[in-house]
Design an enzyme around this catalytic site. Structure first.
Site, PDB file in Angstrom:
ATOM      1  CB  CYS A 149      -0.919  -0.008   1.214  1.00 60.28           C
ATOM      2  SG  CYS A 149      -2.021   1.422   1.235  1.00 60.28           S
TER       3      CYS A 149
ATOM      4  CB  CYS B 213      -1.718   3.888   8.128  1.00 60.16           C
ATOM      5  SG  CYS B 213      -2.841   4.458   6.833  1.00 60.16           S
TER       6      CYS B 213
ATOM      7  CB  CYS C  44      -0.881  -0.066   8.285  1.00 65.39           C
ATOM      8  SG  CYS C  44      -1.448  -1.327   7.135  1.00 65.39           S
TER       9      CYS C  44
ATOM     10  CB  CYS D  31     -15.391  -7.325   6.523  1.00 61.98           C
ATOM     11  SG  CYS D  31     -14.700  -5.696   6.216  1.00 61.98           S
TER      12      CYS D  31
ATOM     13  CB  CYS E 222     -18.563  -5.384   5.178  1.00 61.98           C
ATOM     14  SG  CYS E 222     -17.662  -3.925   5.715  1.00 61.98           S
TER      15      CYS E 222
ATOM     16  CB  CYS F 265     -18.456  -0.464   9.083  1.00 56.96           C
ATOM     17  SG  CYS F 265     -17.287  -1.221  10.216  1.00 56.96           S
TER      18      CYS F 265
ATOM     19  NE  ARG G 267     -17.683  -5.938  13.410  1.00 55.09           N
ATOM     20  CZ  ARG G 267     -18.155  -5.096  12.498  1.00 55.09           C
ATOM     21  NH1 ARG G 267     -17.357  -4.231  11.935  1.00 55.09           N
ATOM     22  NH2 ARG G 267     -19.420  -5.128  12.131  1.00 55.09           N
TER      23      ARG G 267
HETATM   24  S1  SF4 Z   1      -4.226   1.040   6.847  1.00 53.24           S
HETATM   25 FE1  SF4 Z   1      -2.586   0.030   5.689  1.00 53.24          FE
HETATM   26  S2  SF4 Z   1      -3.572  -0.786   3.897  1.00 53.24           S
HETATM   27 FE2  SF4 Z   1      -4.984   0.723   4.773  1.00 53.24          FE
HETATM   28  S3  SF4 Z   1      -4.472   2.647   3.747  1.00 53.24           S
HETATM   29 FE3  SF4 Z   1      -3.213   2.603   5.586  1.00 53.24          FE
HETATM   30  S4  SF4 Z   1      -1.262   1.676   4.916  1.00 53.24           S
HETATM   31 FE4  SF4 Z   1      -2.783   1.219   3.337  1.00 53.24          FE
END
Ligand code: SF4
Length: 364
Positions: free
Chosen positions: A54, A58, A61, A98, A130, A190, A262
């Site tokens: 990705c 974040c 993540c 999901c 979802c 959600c 949840r």
């Molecule tokens: S949480 Fe992870 S997968 Fe989702 S947008 Fe952020 S970096 Fe990408």
């Protein structure tokens, strides 16, 4: 019956969060009983249909391409693979699937068409479907709705203030925009967040203000406890205590009485007694399956044993809202527009995210 309010202030929410523990628990359990069957818990299965790589940053993540983690990435799963997993989930008590893809935003094209086919396929299995696919335009939300999508997940993650400390590649307002796009359809929303990322209690309250003042409030609110993964900027965060988790669940239940609250990531760190306290405080949904996208989760048999011990029953699908009608691709009213949405990209850098990126370069 206590009414749903859309004007909660941060001060009011903080007062609730900080109540003496027993009083908080009693109040939350009372609100819960007025609005829900306390012995019914929704079971959702989270499937990572496209893992890793990705472009976002974040800080929590492991799927962000810029950090060095042990995640094994994979391309988009086939419709058949997803169907097989959905059938397995249904057989073990899940009423909802999901599907999560590690994308910044949905792009019209072959892959999105494949996801739409997955949605049609799972809807035909009489399960709630979802998706969590990143940012979404209104037209894309309409296409998902037509395919039979029941819910779209898009977490606010934290308060608007603390969000800037965790993610720099898109803004809080982009999140709200996607939720707004989903709200223009009949797909339910959600949206929740993560605690234990180093935020203050004020930020937890701030996130609940942002969610509870949405009108309507989200139909589901996942509360995640950070699972600190090595290689991510938040790798050194200490796990939060069960007391904080119960307080967060109870406060969420009080300010959003109708929503499904949840228990999401972080359940492996909780004892069964801890989870029972969360259910008592108003949690009425869990994610099942041995993995939550990429982080560990309790085994489904263990969960069913816990349900038996606590006298809980898995919620049937379409109790809260009717099954959406699925429109076949050839009959679709909505076409791919190939839009290039202009999402905001705040021009700020987060030091610890940059440091994790540099560290990953050295390791690679
Ligand atoms: S949480 Fe992870 S997968 Fe989702 S947008 Fe952020 S970096 Fe990408």
């Amino acid at each position: 019956m206590s009414e749903t309010r859309h004007n909660w202030t941060k001060e009011e929410i903080l007062d609730i969060y900080n109540k003496p523990f027993m009083e908080l628990l009693y109040e939350a359990a009372s609100v819960h009983r007025l609005h829900h069957d306390p012995n019914t818990v929704q079971v959702s299965t989270l499937l990572s249909i496209k893992t890793g790589g990705c472009p976002e940053d974040c800080g929590y993540c492991p799927q962000a391409a810029r950090y060095h983690t042990d995640i094994e990435g994979n391309d988009l799963m086939s419709v058949q693979q997803v169907k097989a997993q959905a059938l397995r989930a249904k057989a073990s008590g899940s009423s909802r699937v999901c599907m999560g893809a590690a994308w910044r935003n949905v792009k019209d094209g072959e892959e999105f068409d494949q996801v739409l086919e997955m949605v049609r396929t799972i809807n035909k299995l009489d399960m709630e479907v979802c998706c969590t696919l990143g940012m979404l335009t209104e037209n894309q939300a309409q296409r998902l709705a037509e395919a039979g999508l029941y819910a779209y997940n898009h977490n606010l993650d934290s308060s608007e203030e603390y969000y800037k400390e965790v993610i720099s590649t898109r803004g809080f307002e982009d999140r709200l925009q996607t939720i707004d796009n989903v709200r223009k359809t009949n797909v339910t929303v959600c949206s929740g967040g993560i605690i234990g990322m180093g935020e203050k209690i004020e930020d937890r309250a701030g996130m609940l203000v942002a969610l509870s003042t949405l009108n309507p409030q989200p139909e589901s609110v996942p509360i995640n406890a950070l699972v600190a993964v090595e290689g991510t900027p938040l790798e050194d965060q200490q796990p939060i205590s069960i007391w904080e988790m119960v307080r967060m669940v109870a406060t969420t239940r009080i300010v959003m009485p109708e929503t499904q609250v949840r228990l999401s990531a972080g359940r492996t760190q909780m004892t069964r007694e801890g989870q029972a306290m969360c259910f008592f405080a108003g949690a009425n949904s869990i994610f099942a399956g041995d993995k939550l996208l990429t982080t560990p989760n309790p085994d489904v048999n263990e969960d069913m044993e816990m349900f038996k011990q606590l006298g809980l029953n898995p919620q049937k699908p379409f109790i809260k809202k009717m099954q959406p009608q699925s429109v076949e691709a050839k009959d679709s009213q909505y076409q791919a527009l190939g839009e290039k949405p202009k999402w905001s990209r705040p021009e700020h850098k987060i030091e610890r995210n940059e440091a994790a990126k540099e560290k990953a370069k050295v390791v690679k």
